[in-house]
Each structure stands twice: as C-alpha cells, then as structure tokens.
Design a protein around this motif. Structure first.
Motif, PDB file in Angstrom:
ATOM      1  N   LYS A  40       0.882  -1.171   0.000  1.00 35.68           N
ATOM      2  CA  LYS A  40       0.000   0.000   0.000  1.00 35.68           C
ATOM      3  C   LYS A  40       0.913   1.213   0.000  1.00 35.68           C
ATOM      4  O   LYS A  40       1.488   1.559   1.038  1.00 35.68           O
ATOM      5  N   PRO A  41       1.083   1.861  -1.170  1.00 31.00           N
ATOM      6  CA  PRO A  41       2.140   2.858  -1.334  1.00 31.00           C
ATOM      7  C   PRO A  41       2.252   3.928  -0.247  1.00 31.00           C
ATOM      8  O   PRO A  41       3.341   4.308   0.099  1.00 31.00           O
ATOM      9  N   PHE A  42       1.154   4.409   0.299  1.00 30.93           N
ATOM     10  CA  PHE A  42       1.315   5.503   1.261  1.00 30.93           C
ATOM     11  C   PHE A  42       1.037   5.064   2.698  1.00 30.93           C
ATOM     12  O   PHE A  42       0.755   5.875   3.561  1.00 30.93           O
ATOM     13  N   SER A  43       1.152   3.754   2.936  1.00 28.14           N
ATOM     14  CA  SER A  43       0.913   3.282   4.292  1.00 28.14           C
ATOM     15  C   SER A  43       2.263   2.907   4.899  1.00 28.14           C
ATOM     16  O   SER A  43       3.129   2.368   4.211  1.00 28.14           O
ATOM     17  N   ASP A  44       2.453   3.205   6.181  1.00 26.99           N
ATOM     18  CA  ASP A  44       3.716   2.762   6.783  1.00 26.99           C
ATOM     19  C   ASP A  44       3.474   1.620   7.772  1.00 26.99           C
ATOM     20  O   ASP A  44       4.301   1.322   8.622  1.00 26.99           O
ATOM     21  N   LYS A  45       2.328   0.969   7.628  1.00 32.19           N
ATOM     22  CA  LYS A  45       2.024  -0.185   8.472  1.00 32.19           C
ATOM     23  C   LYS A  45       3.101  -1.261   8.278  1.00 32.19           C
ATOM     24  O   LYS A  45       3.457  -1.581   7.139  1.00 32.19           O
ATOM     25  N   LYS A  46       3.613  -1.769   9.399  1.00 31.73           N
ATOM     26  CA  LYS A  46       4.677  -2.788   9.309  1.00 31.73           C
ATOM     27  C   LYS A  46       4.126  -4.127   8.822  1.00 31.73           C
ATOM     28  O   LYS A  46       3.066  -4.564   9.260  1.00 31.73           O
ATOM     29  N   CYS A  47       4.824  -4.746   7.912  1.00 29.05           N
ATOM     30  CA  CYS A  47       4.471  -6.080   7.453  1.00 29.05           C
ATOM     31  C   CYS A  47       5.676  -6.978   7.738  1.00 29.05           C
ATOM     32  O   CYS A  47       6.803  -6.492   7.833  1.00 29.05           O
ATOM     33  N   THR A  48       5.415  -8.277   7.871  1.00 26.74           N
ATOM     34  CA  THR A  48       6.485  -9.156   8.357  1.00 26.74           C
ATOM     35  C   THR A  48       6.868 -10.220   7.346  1.00 26.74           C
ATOM     36  O   THR A  48       6.003 -10.835   6.732  1.00 26.74           O
ATOM     37  N   VAL A  49       8.181 -10.418   7.210  1.00 31.19           N
ATOM     38  CA  VAL A  49       8.702 -11.500   6.366  1.00 31.19           C
ATOM     39  C   VAL A  49       9.492 -12.426   7.287  1.00 31.19           C
ATOM     40  O   VAL A  49      10.457 -11.993   7.927  1.00 31.19           O
ATOM     41  N   THR A  50       9.081 -13.685   7.392  1.00 33.07           N
ATOM     42  CA  THR A  50       9.737 -14.603   8.321  1.00 33.07           C
ATOM     43  C   THR A  50      10.371 -15.770   7.567  1.00 33.07           C
ATOM     44  O   THR A  50       9.712 -16.397   6.733  1.00 33.07           O
ATOM     45  N   ASN A  51      11.629 -16.023   7.860  1.00 32.31           N
ATOM     46  CA  ASN A  51      12.359 -17.103   7.195  1.00 32.31           C
ATOM     47  C   ASN A  51      12.551 -18.250   8.168  1.00 32.31           C
ATOM     48  O   ASN A  51      13.086 -18.053   9.269  1.00 32.31           O
ATOM     49  N   ILE A  52      12.119 -19.435   7.765  1.00 30.95           N
ATOM     50  CA  ILE A  52      12.303 -20.613   8.618  1.00 30.95           C
ATOM     51  C   ILE A  52      13.509 -21.362   8.047  1.00 30.95           C
ATOM     52  O   ILE A  52      13.444 -21.909   6.944  1.00 30.95           O
ATOM     53  N   ILE A  53      14.613 -21.336   8.775  1.00 24.26           N
ATOM     54  CA  ILE A  53      15.858 -21.876   8.192  1.00 24.26           C
ATOM     55  C   ILE A  53      16.536 -22.870   9.140  1.00 24.26           C
ATOM     56  O   ILE A  53      16.300 -22.857  10.345  1.00 24.26           O
ATOM     57  N   THR A  54      17.399 -23.684   8.555  1.00 21.54           N
ATOM     58  CA  THR A  54      18.255 -24.539   9.385  1.00 21.54           C
ATOM     59  C   THR A  54      19.538 -23.744   9.652  1.00 21.54           C
ATOM     60  O   THR A  54      19.817 -22.761   8.944  1.00 21.54           O
ATOM     61  N   SER A  55      20.326 -24.175  10.628  1.00 19.03           N
ATOM     62  CA  SER A  55      21.526 -23.388  10.966  1.00 19.03           C
ATOM     63  C   SER A  55      22.488 -23.317   9.774  1.00 19.03           C
ATOM     64  O   SER A  55      23.168 -22.318   9.577  1.00 19.03           O
ATOM     65  N   GLU A  56      22.483 -24.354   8.929  1.00 19.39           N
ATOM     66  CA  GLU A  56      23.387 -24.334   7.750  1.00 19.39           C
ATOM     67  C   GLU A  56      22.964 -23.265   6.740  1.00 19.39           C
ATOM     68  O   GLU A  56      23.757 -22.850   5.903  1.00 19.39           O
ATOM     69  N   GLU A  57      21.716 -22.880   6.785  1.00 22.13           N
ATOM     70  CA  GLU A  57      21.235 -21.904   5.788  1.00 22.13           C
ATOM     71  C   GLU A  57      21.451 -20.455   6.220  1.00 22.13           C
ATOM     72  O   GLU A  57      21.187 -19.529   5.453  1.00 22.13           O
ATOM     73  N   GLN A  58      21.959 -20.293   7.436  1.00 22.63           N
ATOM     74  CA  GLN A  58      22.056 -18.936   7.964  1.00 22.63           C
ATOM     75  C   GLN A  58      22.956 -18.038   7.105  1.00 22.63           C
ATOM     76  O   GLN A  58      22.661 -16.872   6.891  1.00 22.63           O
TER      77      GLN A  58
END
Ligand SMILES: Nc1ncnc2c1ncn2[C@@H]1O[C@H](COP(=O)(O)OP(=O)(O)OP(=O)(O)O)[C@@H](O)[C@H]1O
Length: 461
Positions: A420-438
């Motif tokens: 939403k171009p003029f909104s500053d509402k926070k959205c979340t991106v979550t990565n589920i990873i193994t320790s090798e992928e860090q």
C-alpha cells in the motif's frame, strides 16, 4: 543478464549518468534529465508538500475522464503519485523509452498504463499497445486494471468507441482470440510470450500499429531459457524500436548498466532510453520487518504452525520451493501438499487455506486467486509462481518455509506484502531456516541491504 567475459560496456557507460538526488531537488533534476541523461537514480520515497498530484502530472497527456476517474477519492482515488509515477511519467509522456526500476508495490503498472492511455486512439481498430507478462496470473491482474481504467463511466461516454483490452494468456482459448483479433482487433493486448509469438508467427497477430510495447518483469523473462529467444525476436525482429515506445519494468534489474548497453546495442530501445531508478539504495520497502527462526529440518512444520499461532496473520503467503525431480521420481508428495494437509488438520486460525502452484491446472489456479481476492483472511501456500507481480494488498505476512534460491527471488517474495504505497504499516517477512542456511540468508541481507532479526522461539506442541 548473465555476466559475460570480455563484455565491453564502454559505450553505455559514456551515455549513462548516474545521479543521486534527494526529494526536494528531484523535480528540477527530472526536467534537466528530460533532455540529457539516460540513467536517473532517485533516493527517497514519499512525497513532499510541493509534489504535483497525479492529475497534474497527467494533465494534457491522458484523457481528462480517465485522470478524473483515477484520481477522485470516490472512484479509484489515487491522489498523489508514487515516486516512480512522479519520476517516470514525464519521461514517458515526452516520448522517451524507459526502464522503470522501482521497489515492489510502487505502482509501476499504473505508470505504464497511463502512458498507454496517453497515446492510444480509441477510434482506430488496431492493436496499439502490447504488454508482455511472465505468468497468466499477472496477465489477468494487469488486464483487470487496464479494463477498469478503460471502462466508460457515463452514458455520454458510451457513444464514443471505447478501448478494448484482450488477455492473450497461456491456457486461454486461442481459437476464440483468433476470431476476435481478425474481426475487431482490440486496442490493448496483455500477453504471455508463448501464446503471443505463436500467433505472430502464424500471421494472426500483427504488430504494424503497435505504438507502445511494455515488458513487465523484464529480468525474469530475460532469465528464462523458455522465453528469452521469443522475447528478443519480439523486441528486434517482429517490430522496430523506431516505430514504438518501449518500456521495461521490474523491481530488480541486475547489472542495469549492462542491460542499458544491450538495449541500445541490440536495438531493443532507441539510444536515448532512460533508466529511471527509484530508491536505488533501498531495494526493499522500508515497511518490511524481516525475521528468521532457526530449527531442524524435522521441526520445520511444527515451527511454522507455532509461528502462525503466535502471529495470527489475517492474510499471509507461505512460500515453498519447487519439488526436485529426484523427489518426484522417488514418488514423494510435494511439500505444498504436505503443508496444505498440515494446515487444514492442525491450524486453528480462521483464514481460508489455499494453494497456488505451477502444476495445478489453469482453472484451479484462477479459482485460488479469485478466492484470495474476494476478501476475508487467507493463508496462501504458493511456489514462486506467486512471487512476481501478484498484487494482494491485504497480505501482511510472508513466510519463507523454504529459502528462495537467490536474493532477487527473496526481494520479489518479500514484496508480496507492504503493497500500500502511502501506508507505513509494518508487514512481516519470516524465514524458517536450518543453521546451515544462515549464511545464505546473510548473503541476501548484504546484497539487498536489509536487517533480519533472529526470533528465539518456543515451539508449542
Ligand atoms: N498513486 C497511487 N496511490 C495509491 N496507490 C497506488 C498508486 N499507484 C498504484 N497504487 C496501488 O499500489 C499497489 C501496487 O501497485 P503495482 O501492482 O503496480 O506495483 P508494482 O510496482 O508493479 O509491484 P511489483 O514490482 O511487485 O510488480 C496496487 O494495489 C495499486 O493499486
């Protein structure tokens, strides 16, 4: 876009001037750039008080009824331009070919559609604009926006011939389209490259009257071995850049100087093509909050479930990697199916659980997206087919159940939220990873200049 050894970029570098300006000086710069530079880089998003409105920018170029519809709050309601619209439209209206390079969700679609509506003549029965997209889903979305802009609102307007928009997409009814193309050519065609080139080669689709050619998600199409040769033919053999305006759009143009050079050398564009680069120092929208959780392969499903229970997202997308050939041959169920089963059996939220993947038939794919668009909460389990261009503004959460293969893929997946171009509402991106992928995630952080916060997390059993 693949790096090549001994490639000489000298001629494009000499044409190219990269200039960084902050907001208040941008417009002065844009005016100067209209006559000179070919690489315009702007730094800040948002609009200052003195910014022109979208209507002011379009005045004298786009038909008045359309700008009224676009900008009136009771109708579509886009009062302020996004930065790519503010910076790109003056170049486009002045007749320059453009590479529109701006963050996901920044309004590139409306930018090129406004250009198209500024040049087409609805009294002529000929294809005057062609928009090429990588997937059927993106094609349907762009067609919908174009039709919404083309619709005549009043009875008076109905007397005038209206602009027609045809979707020529993989999985469509090509026979019906053939008759339509012959009987009454549409003004705008939105096409996937395979279907389009098939009809061009059969001389059913003619490009003689085409005035605007848009290639959306251009880096994706150039990187696809399936599409690239058709794309090059379309740009340089089936039509000439001298007779049309050419627009490329994407949130990612890897090696953009090299691409500018190729555009000129290969005659995909005219030599004064402009690279309009918005927010070059910030490739991802600022409203995104990136997190990661480390777990073992065996606890990934449970980790996702626990995350969903604690986030309770109203609308989210869970991205899953494509199933490998080896796993298919071994007769394993795809991860998407396993996840859907898990969510349907164990997730206690009220969101609708839907699937979108390449292997589904086109009708089921359309049905999934239709349900998602009909409002209400959703959890969409998807492969990267949903990562490019799809606009679901209600999405607040992205989960990378499998890490994307490249930083560019990360950028596009993450960009399915924060739209939403003029909104500053926070959205979340979550990565589920193994320790090798860090370390892979860290590479993406460096490349895309974002910070990913570790979430220490108790799995709820
Ligand atoms: N001037 C504007 N004001 C408010 N909203 C806008 C404006 N222009 C476009 N939008 C909205 O912004 C959202 C994102 O636009 P769009 O889909 O064109 O993004 P994009 O730049 O093409 O993103 P991507 O790179 O992911 O394809 C859409 O929901 C669109 O309706």
């Amino acid at each position: 876009f693949q790096p090549q050894q001994n490639h000489n970029c000298k001629s494009s570098s000499s044409l190219t001037t990269t200039i960084n300006f902050t907001d208040s000086r941008l417009r002065r710069h844009s005016r100067a750039a209209l006559s000179s530079s070919s690489d315009v880089t702007t730094r800040e998003a948002g609009s200052g008080n003195s910014s022109p409105t979208l209507r002011e920018i379009c005045q004298g170029h786009v038909p008045e009824d359309l700008t009224r519809k676009c900008c009136r709050t009771e109708e579509i309601g886009y009062v302020l331009p996004t930065e790519i619209q503010r910076e790109g439209l003056p170049f486009l209206f002045s007749g320059r070919d453009c590479i529109l390079h701006a963050q996901t969700g920044s309004g590139k679609t409306l930018t090129y559609l406004l250009l198209i509506f500024s040049v087409i003549n609805t009294q002529r029965s000929a294809v005057q604009a062609l928009i090429v997209v990588p997937t059927r889903e993106l094609g349907m979305q762009v067609t919908k926006v174009a039709r919404m802009l083309a619709a005549k609102p009043t009875e008076n307007d109905l007397e005038q011939k209206s602009c027609t928009v045809m979707a020529l997409l993989d999985g469509g009814m090509l026979r019906r389209h053939r008759s339509w193309l012959k009987a009454e050519p549409p003004t705008i065609v939105v096409a996937t490259i395979g279907s389009l080139c098939h009809l061009i080669e059969k001389h059913i689709f003619k490009l003689d009257s085409m005035r605007v050619l848009v290639i959306d998600e251009v880096d994706f199409l150039f990187n696809s071995s399936k599409h690239v040769s058709y794309l090059k033919k379309l740009l340089a053999s089936y039509s000439s850049c001298k007779n049309r305006l050419t627009v490329f759009a994407s949130a990612s143009i890897p090696q953009h100087r090299r691409f500018l050079h190729d555009c000129i050398q290969q005659k995909w564009t005219k030599s004064d093509v402009v690279h309009v680069h918005v927010n070059s120092i910030q490739p991802l929208p600022l409203c995104l909050h990136h997190r990661f959780v480390i777990c073992s392969k065996e606890t990934k499903h449970q980790t996702l479930l626990s995350l969903l229970q604690s986030d309770a997202p109203e609308s989210g997308i869970i991205f899953v990697g494509d199933q490998s050939e080896k796993s298919k041959k071994a007769g394993n169920a795809p991860s998407t199916t396993l996840l859907i089963d898990l969510l349907k059996n164990s997730y206690e939220g009220s969101s609708e659980i839907l699937l979108l993947e390449e292997d589904m038939n086109f009708n089921s794919r359309a049905a999934s997206l239709l349900e998602v668009r009909q409002g209400g909460g959703y959890l969409l389990v998807a492969t990267d087919i949903a990562a490019r261009g799809i606009d679901l503004p209600e999405t607040t959460h992205i989960y990378n159940f499998d890490l994307p293969r490249t930083a560019v893929d990360y950028l596009h997946r993450a960009g399915r939220t924060g739209r939403k171009p003029f909104s500053d509402k926070k959205c979340t991106v979550t990565n589920i990873i193994t320790s090798e992928e860090q370390f892979v995630l860290q590479r993406y952080e460096n490349e895309l200049k974002f910070n990913c916060e570790e979430l220490t997390f108790q799995i709820q059993c």
